[in-house]
Scaffold this active site. Sequence first.
Site, PDB file in Angstrom:
ATOM      1  N   TYR A   1     -11.359  -3.736   1.591  1.00  0.00           N
ATOM      2  CA  TYR A   1     -12.829  -4.055   2.597  1.00  0.00           C
ATOM      3  C   TYR A   1     -13.572  -3.185   2.492  1.00  0.00           C
ATOM      4  CZ  TYR A   1      -7.815  -5.016   4.686  1.00  0.00           C
ATOM      5  OH  TYR A   1      -6.578  -6.052   4.879  1.00  0.00           O
TER       6      TYR A   1
ATOM      7  N   GLU B   1       0.536  -1.528   0.028  1.00  0.00           N
ATOM      8  CA  GLU B   1       0.322   0.090  -0.071  1.00  0.00           C
ATOM      9  C   GLU B   1       1.135   1.037   0.504  1.00  0.00           C
ATOM     10  OE1 GLU B   1      -3.075  -0.380   3.138  1.00  0.00           O
ATOM     11  OE2 GLU B   1      -3.912  -1.570   1.455  1.00  0.00           O
TER      12      GLU B   1
ATOM     13  N   GLU C   1      -5.332  -8.317  -0.583  1.00  0.00           N
ATOM     14  CA  GLU C   1      -6.335  -7.883   1.301  1.00  0.00           C
ATOM     15  C   GLU C   1      -8.436  -7.773   0.220  1.00  0.00           C
ATOM     16  OE1 GLU C   1      -4.933  -5.054   3.480  1.00  0.00           O
ATOM     17  OE2 GLU C   1      -3.079  -5.802   3.362  1.00  0.00           O
TER      18      GLU C   1
HETATM   19  O1  AHR Z   1      -4.811  -6.315   7.123  1.00  0.00           O
HETATM   20  C1  AHR Z   1      -4.973  -4.298   7.648  1.00  0.00           C
HETATM   21  C2  AHR Z   1      -4.469  -3.823   7.206  1.00  0.00           C
HETATM   22  O2  AHR Z   1      -5.085  -2.978   6.265  1.00  0.00           O
HETATM   23  C3  AHR Z   1      -2.966  -3.539   6.776  1.00  0.00           C
HETATM   24  O3  AHR Z   1      -2.124  -3.679   7.226  1.00  0.00           O
HETATM   25  C4  AHR Z   1      -2.651  -3.126   5.716  1.00  0.00           C
HETATM   26  O4  AHR Z   1      -2.374  -3.161   4.076  1.00  0.00           O
HETATM   27  C5  AHR Z   1      -4.730  -2.184   4.927  1.00  0.00           C
HETATM   28  O5  AHR Z   1      -4.158  -0.798   4.833  1.00  0.00           O
END
Ligand code: AHR
Length: 499
Positions: free
Chosen positions: A244, A173, A293
């Site tokens: 996410y 990131e 992720e």
């Molecule tokens: O998974 C948690 C965090 O989310 C990770 O460290 C980061 O890469 C992302 O922002």
Amino acid sequence: MKQAKCIIEKDYQIAHTDPRLYGSFIEHLGRAVYTGIYEPNHPTADEQGFRRDVLDLVRQLQVPIIRYPGGNFVSGYNWTDGIGPVKNRPKRLDLAWKSVETNEIGIDEFVDWCQKAGSEVMEAVNLGTGTPAEAANLVEYCNYPAGTYWSDLRRQNGHSNPYNIKVWCLGNEMDGSWQTCHLSAADYGKKALEAAKMMRWIDPTIELVACGSSTSGMPTFPEWDRTVLETLYEQVDFLSLHSYFGHDDVETTGDFLASFVNMDHFIKTIIATADYVKAKTRSPKSLNLSFDEWNVWANRHAEPENWDYAKPRLEQIYNLTDALVLGGLLCSLLNHADRVRMACLAQLINAIAPIYTQAGGPVIKQSIFYPFQQVSTYGRGIVLKPIMLCPKFESKVYGDVPLLQSAVILNQETNEVSIFVLNCDQNEDVEMDLDFRSFGAVAPLEHVVLDGPDPAAVNSFEEPERVKPRNVAIDGQDETRPKVVLPKLSWNMLRLAIR
Ligand code: AHR
């Protein structure tokens, strides 16, 4: 009851799944490592201090590859702190999560743990505070057989055989201001290019993943991806995507259930961006994506508190609705399996994870464990492109969304078809007519449903099995047009044998 029809043709194929689509992620974060995978005083600890009860659940998830050691953590991590006699390893402040890192676990122990879990390591190198030379040294330490400073150090540390780690992430990131030593796209491209060259000179067989946008919400998305790829396109094998999805990010439960629309959009945009660079650079190669992720994660903007060792962080307790959303996201990944070849559920243990431990106590499966386990077990083979005719619902954020989100897998080894379906309807069951026209007759094997009267229900140490799938009876024998009922607000796995 609402009606839907799903036409499944065996020749409408998207791609053969890469097993690495079912990867996961362990970061030095909160209790993921300490009291997650490693707890030497735990009653189930093995001779290396790894919790056997946790290893059992990881094996049940069949995770072929695990990203390590971060995440945000990696951008300030000096990997040499984690090798050699444990008593000599330094305790450091971890700036990413405001904690104290004891370095009891480092690359050598993690490789051992992964072998016990039946997984490979996906190693991320530090391109924040770290240099290309330090990244190259790590490749030499891990993958060079013997006879050089770093490879002999590995041997001295008890591992005579090289680890042959295949997949390497060029930082994490790096587009985010929260990242230690965050970079502009142009600066990242230059630094990652030099790291990639050195790493490949040492081991030409490795596969490299460049940092893509850390979410589609970044102001630099997708310009970051274009700029980075214009420098790195020929040097890398994958571009990474992170995303996410939280109930608190959207207005309604319908929007949350429709998170798969958001994921689809992100993937399509990145494919378009990568293909633009392919055209511009006249490259014959189509770049694959690593969604390394992804998960459901609520309240993710909360700040870490203060310096502490193995303090609980990001310990989200997942409910039934979260598990349904996760199922929908899994379908999106599968439906893009031609370009999304790898993905990592972030994360695996304690921090935003399907596996949840109590220090000194038991371990439980969170609600999201189940859809991941089902798809990881049965979602291997050829992803088919079904024609799904179903009603739509109106989402505030995404407009009209199909009520059913699905993925269909043909496994030619077992001669089975697996169908995964999320029913987003919050009030009504849906009867789905399956049309297997080109297959001839099929025989239903099982219909497993994850649903329940309380969408907010969670598993806990007191009630560890409150949310778990149930088997439902299937009507009918061998036929070409079986019908199934998908209960309201449910995640479904259907398995059928081809006759
Ligand atoms: O998974 C948690 C965090 O989310 C990770 O460290 C980061 O890469 C992302 O922002």
